[in-house]
Design a protein around this motif. Sequence first.
Motif: not given
Length: 121
Positions: A55-60, A79-84, A101-106, A116-121
């Motif tokens: 949890s609370d970890t960006c996973l590409p 998220y749209a990119d691989g870094a959340c 036609g839409v690609l999620a990155g992470s 919402a804060q983008g924690a852990g980026r």
Amino acid sequence: MRSSRHKGRLRRSVPAIAGAFLLLAVLPASAQGASGSYTYLTASGQPFQVAEPPSDTCLPFVSGAVRFSNDTTDTAFLYADGACGGGWALVGVGATWDQTGVLAGSVRLGSTARSAQGAGR
């Protein structure tokens, strides 16, 4: 006389002990993971499954995702990119996101406040 001195120390310690318990109750556990798994499908049709994700970890996503199924105990934030970055989709527990036609990155699983804060980026 000795017992009154001990009572004074005890009275001064009670707020400190109460404060410590309050912090433990309020602060989230940082090493917790979501129970269950999520699956996603890449644009080329390759399926991936991730069991017991943190949890609370960006996973590409490997090669991005066009379909995402959340079978964990946490809400998923796509998220749209691989870094959340560029957050734009919320997938509830037991729900599926499917956008042609839409690609999620992470993805990040967990609380809305941290995501919402983008924690852990």
